[in-house]
Design an enzyme around this catalytic site. Structure first.
Site, PDB file in Angstrom:
ATOM      1  N   THR A  11      47.722  68.187  62.395  1.00 39.61           N
ATOM      2  CA  THR A  11      46.273  68.470  62.372  1.00 39.61           C
ATOM      3  C   THR A  11      45.689  68.520  63.786  1.00 39.61           C
ATOM      4  OG1 THR A  11      46.153  67.363  60.242  1.00 39.61           O
ATOM      5  CG2 THR A  11      44.079  67.661  61.422  1.00 39.61           C
ATOM      6  N   ILE A  12      45.940  67.502  64.572  1.00 39.01           N
ATOM      7  CA  ILE A  12      45.373  67.436  65.915  1.00 39.01           C
ATOM      8  C   ILE A  12      46.215  68.267  66.885  1.00 39.01           C
ATOM      9  CG2 ILE A  12      44.765  65.895  67.835  1.00 39.01           C
ATOM     10  CD1 ILE A  12      42.976  65.562  65.310  1.00 39.01           C
ATOM     11  N   SER A 138      39.426  57.635  68.632  1.00 38.49           N
ATOM     12  CA  SER A 138      39.427  58.303  67.327  1.00 38.49           C
ATOM     13  C   SER A 138      38.206  59.206  67.155  1.00 38.49           C
ATOM     14  CB  SER A 138      39.419  57.251  66.220  1.00 38.49           C
ATOM     15  OG  SER A 138      38.109  56.714  66.103  1.00 38.49           O
ATOM     16  N   CYS A 139      38.237  59.995  66.098  1.00 43.76           N
ATOM     17  CA  CYS A 139      37.140  60.927  65.821  1.00 43.76           C
ATOM     18  C   CYS A 139      35.808  60.195  65.667  1.00 43.76           C
ATOM     19  CB  CYS A 139      37.455  61.734  64.570  1.00 43.76           C
ATOM     20  SG  CYS A 139      38.111  60.745  63.206  1.00 43.76           S
ATOM     21  N   ASN A 140      35.768  59.120  64.893  1.00 40.15           N
ATOM     22  CA  ASN A 140      34.517  58.380  64.711  1.00 40.15           C
ATOM     23  C   ASN A 140      34.041  57.782  66.027  1.00 40.15           C
ATOM     24  OD1 ASN A 140      33.723  58.435  61.862  1.00 40.15           O
ATOM     25  ND2 ASN A 140      35.747  57.536  61.491  1.00 40.15           N
ATOM     26  N   ARG A 167      35.475  60.213  55.460  1.00 39.27           N
ATOM     27  CA  ARG A 167      36.197  61.102  54.547  1.00 39.27           C
ATOM     28  C   ARG A 167      37.487  60.403  54.096  1.00 39.27           C
ATOM     29  NH1 ARG A 167      40.139  60.187  57.350  1.00 39.27           N
ATOM     30  NH2 ARG A 167      41.189  61.572  58.828  1.00 39.27           N
ATOM     31  N   GLY A 194      33.567  49.449  65.866  1.00 33.92           N
ATOM     32  CA  GLY A 194      32.781  48.802  66.916  1.00 33.92           C
ATOM     33  C   GLY A 194      33.656  48.332  68.071  1.00 33.92           C
ATOM     34  N   HIS A 219      33.118  63.072  58.420  1.00 32.75           N
ATOM     35  CA  HIS A 219      32.554  61.725  58.345  1.00 32.75           C
ATOM     36  C   HIS A 219      31.029  61.823  58.523  1.00 32.75           C
ATOM     37  CE1 HIS A 219      36.558  59.985  58.967  1.00 32.75           C
ATOM     38  NE2 HIS A 219      36.686  60.586  60.124  1.00 32.75           N
ATOM     39  N   GLN A 300      36.337  65.428  61.626  1.00 36.98           N
ATOM     40  CA  GLN A 300      37.447  64.583  62.083  1.00 36.98           C
ATOM     41  C   GLN A 300      38.622  65.379  62.642  1.00 36.98           C
ATOM     42  OE1 GLN A 300      36.715  65.093  58.861  1.00 36.98           O
ATOM     43  NE2 GLN A 300      38.591  65.793  57.885  1.00 36.98           N
TER      44      GLN A 300
END
Ligand code: NAD
Length: 352
Positions: A11-12, A138-140, A167, A194, A219, A300
């Site tokens: 995917t990435i 990460s994406c988030n 997601r 966080g 997301h 994402q």
């Protein structure tokens, strides 16, 4: 011209490989696959030399998929390798990257302790200058680090609380869920997001809770921030709107949910329908007393792609933060959003 290898063409990896070849100052020397599947055929069709572990060469050759060499051959031919193997696998390659003395970039699921620095271009580009190893968060975390670092810089953050509606899996992950549930994930507080943000913004504490839901599209983050000086909604817009990597979704475009954003990505002809920008519903920006609120969405599969390109330039010391971000965005098309005047967008301070 930088010669870049991509280890892990999923995917990435497949997106990062295309993004590298879209840049004028770097090119793909090869990508790796472990199975002779449709992904391997895609890489060959794209013209990417294919590499595989030594014990997998026969499997490719018996499927008539041409192999250019082993993963060690690729590491020897690369100025830098982007590792986009599944979470936990990248860490297993560390010894080989060090043996080949090749700089490497890991992705968000790998531990921060495995690299010299974690990386998010707007938040901390300079931390990766000349580094031999870095981890694109990460994406988030990437999505949050963009908005939070810019607003902290402008107004002085005093508190941050974010609920992440995640997601369940990527579109091709048939084994992921839930399919009819909402899962607190984790049920404990804080979620890992966080603490992960603190790897690129060490002076900021963000309290996060996370829930997995049955969608594969994007997301969504419910963000609540407090500042030294409470800004007005328009002052918040004036900080976020000039950034190409942030899109304020116009109120009059009928973008009701993440499905509309995904549709815009596909309809506007973006590769794979990708949305590299942190997308904020303009109407959601609100100030109640001392609290600032907004809702943002994160694709994402693609938000970390420009970050990998900038991490390469930072580590190889070939551009400053603003030069790299501008070049990456120009050659990918980041910030070109229907209904906005992309040409007027200017790059604000990228480097703190
Ligand atoms: P993926 O499973 O889609 O792709 C991984 C690729 O690596 C596959 O092609 C797989 O065949 C290959 N691979 C497996 N074992 C290998 C090995 N030993 N050697 C070489 N290649 C191997 O995974 P992904 O979603 O692209 O995730 C890669 C990394 O990016 C992870 O760290 C993940 O946390 C991070 N990331 C993923 C997303 C996302 O939403 N997909 C977003 C941001 C960051």
């Amino acid at each position: 011209m930088l010669a870049i290898g991509v280890n892990g063409y999923g995917t990435i990896g497949k997106r990062v490989a295309d993004a590298i070849n879209a840049q004028p100052d770097m090119r793909i020397v090869g990508v790796t696959k472990t199975s002779p599947d449709h992904g391997a055929s895609l890489a060959v069709d794209r013209g990417f030399p294919l590499y595989t572990p030594a014990d997998r060469v026969d499997a490719f050759e018996s499927n008539d998929i041409p192999i250019s060499g082993t993963i060690d051959d690729l590491l020897a031919a690369s100025d830098l390798v982007v590792d986009a193997t599944p979470g936990g696998v990248g860490e297993q390659y560390l010894e080989r990257y060090h043996e080949h003395d090749v700089p490497f970039i890991l992705q968000g699921a790998e531990p921060d302790s495995a690299v010299e620095t974690s990386f998010s271009a707007i938040a901390n580009f300079d931390a990766a200058i000349g580094a031999k190893s870095a981890r694109v968060v990460s994406c988030n975390t990437t999505g949050l680090s963009r908005t939070i670092s810019l607003l902290d810089d402008a107004f002085g953050l005093t508190g941050a609380r974010v609920s992440l509606i995640r997601r369940g899996g990527d579109p091709d992950q048939a084994d992921r869920g839930p399919i009819n549930d909402v899962l607190p994930d984790p049920v404990t507080v804080p979620s890992h997001h966080g603490p992960d943000l603190a790897t690129v913004l060490p002076d900021i504490t963000v309290h996060t809770m996370a829930y997995k839901v049955p969608t594969t599209l994007m997301h969504t983050h419910a963000v609540n921030l407090t500042f030294d000086t409470t800004p007005t909604p328009n002052e918040i817009r004036s900080v976020l709107d000039p950034e190409r990597r942030i899109t304020l979704l116009p109120a009059d475009q009928g973008i009701r949910g993440i499905a509309s954003i995904a549709e815009i990505g596909r309809d506007s002809g973006r590769p794979r329908g990708d949305i590299w920008e942190t997308c904020i519903w303009d109407e959601s920006i609100a100030v109640e007393g001392e609290d600032v609120f907004f809702t943002q969405a994160i694709h994402q599969e693609s938000i970390v792609v420009p970050e990998n390109i900038d991490a390469i330039r930072a580590m190889m010391k070939t551009a400053s933060a603003s030069e790299s971000i501008e070049r990456t965005d120009e050659h990918l098309g980041v910030g070109q959003w229907p209904g906005t005047d992309s040409a007027e967008r200017v790059l604000s301070t990228a480097n703190k």
